[in-house]
Design an enzyme around this catalytic site. Structure first.
Site, mmCIF file in Angstrom:
data_model
loop_
_atom_site.group_PDB
_atom_site.id
_atom_site.type_symbol
_atom_site.label_atom_id
_atom_site.label_comp_id
_atom_site.label_asym_id
_atom_site.label_seq_id
_atom_site.Cartn_x
_atom_site.Cartn_y
_atom_site.Cartn_z
ATOM 1 N N CYS A 39 0.718 -1.419 -0.315
ATOM 2 C CA CYS A 39 -0.001 0.367 -0.055
ATOM 3 C C CYS A 39 0.968 1.588 0.358
ATOM 4 O O CYS A 39 2.006 0.965 0.235
ATOM 5 C CB CYS A 39 -1.044 0.318 1.504
ATOM 6 S SG CYS A 39 -0.492 0.231 2.355
ATOM 7 N N CYS A 42 3.318 1.226 2.946
ATOM 8 C CA CYS A 42 4.123 0.438 3.380
ATOM 9 C C CYS A 42 5.269 0.829 2.126
ATOM 10 O O CYS A 42 6.550 0.762 2.713
ATOM 11 C CB CYS A 42 3.483 -0.658 2.353
ATOM 12 S SG CYS A 42 2.937 -2.277 2.588
ATOM 13 N N CYS A 63 14.637 20.138 -14.644
ATOM 14 C CA CYS A 63 13.942 20.262 -15.639
ATOM 15 C C CYS A 63 12.383 20.761 -15.991
ATOM 16 O O CYS A 63 11.507 19.933 -15.831
ATOM 17 C CB CYS A 63 14.813 18.784 -17.153
ATOM 18 S SG CYS A 63 14.108 19.705 -18.385
ATOM 19 N N CYS A 116 4.119 -3.102 8.307
ATOM 20 C CA CYS A 116 3.284 -1.389 7.753
ATOM 21 C C CYS A 116 2.483 -0.263 8.980
ATOM 22 O O CYS A 116 2.015 -1.193 9.724
ATOM 23 C CB CYS A 116 2.557 -1.654 6.796
ATOM 24 S SG CYS A 116 1.589 -0.084 6.268
ATOM 25 N N CYS A 121 -3.984 -2.113 6.592
ATOM 26 C CA CYS A 121 -2.678 -2.974 5.935
ATOM 27 C C CYS A 121 -2.781 -4.250 6.127
ATOM 28 O O CYS A 121 -2.417 -5.429 5.648
ATOM 29 C CB CYS A 121 -1.747 -2.062 5.777
ATOM 30 S SG CYS A 121 -0.936 -3.031 4.308
#
Length: 150
Positions: A39, A42, A63, A116, A121
């Site tokens: 996720c 993570c 740039c 995580c 999650c």
């Protein structure tokens, strides 16, 4: 993106995420499947992970003329990937990178982080890992032959 990530993890919703680097020369798209792929929490971008104020970033090597081009390219990849998912054609990329300086397009699947910070999650990872494993389908080779005779 962290708020969208948290909501999608909680509700178990797939979502697409993309970004362009600070130097405007690279970017990525990601299809996030809660529990199955990493996720956003993570593997967050460095500025998110370190809580850096993007306005204070030193922009050496940027740039500015490349920014709209790189954003357009990444947006095109994102839309094409979303269409493949919604219309069920082709192969949906879990992660596709883009480097303008090297014309490099890495494609991979990012595995979720078992530690995580997002509790949903981690819960989705447990759910995914407890499912029976599905054998991958055999790849069908495409033919150059016409689909029908004229």
């Amino acid at each position: 993106r962290m708020a969208i990530n948290a909501a999608c993890n909680e509700l178990n919703l797939n979502w697409f995420e993309s970004g362009v680097s600070e130097n405007a020369m690279s970017g990525h798209i990601q299809f996030i499947v809660p529990g199955e792929t990493a996720c956003f929490a993570c593997a967050p971008p460095l500025v998110v992970a370190t809580n850096t104020n993007e306005a204070t970033l030193k922009r050496e090597g940027v740039c500015a003329a490349s920014l709209p081009t790189t954003m357009g390219i990444v947006a095109g990849f994102l839309v094409q990937n979303a269409l493949k998912q919604m219309l069920t054609f082709g192969t949906v990329s879990n992660y596709l990178g883009y480097s303008a300086t090297a014309d490099f397009f890495p494609r991979m699947t990012l595995k979720p982080n078992p530690q995580c910070d997002d509790k949903y999650c981690r819960a989705r990872q447990l759910e995914f890992n407890s499912r029976p494993k599905v054998e991958p389908e055999e790849e069908v080779e495409e033919s150059d032959e016409p689909l029908h005779a004229d």
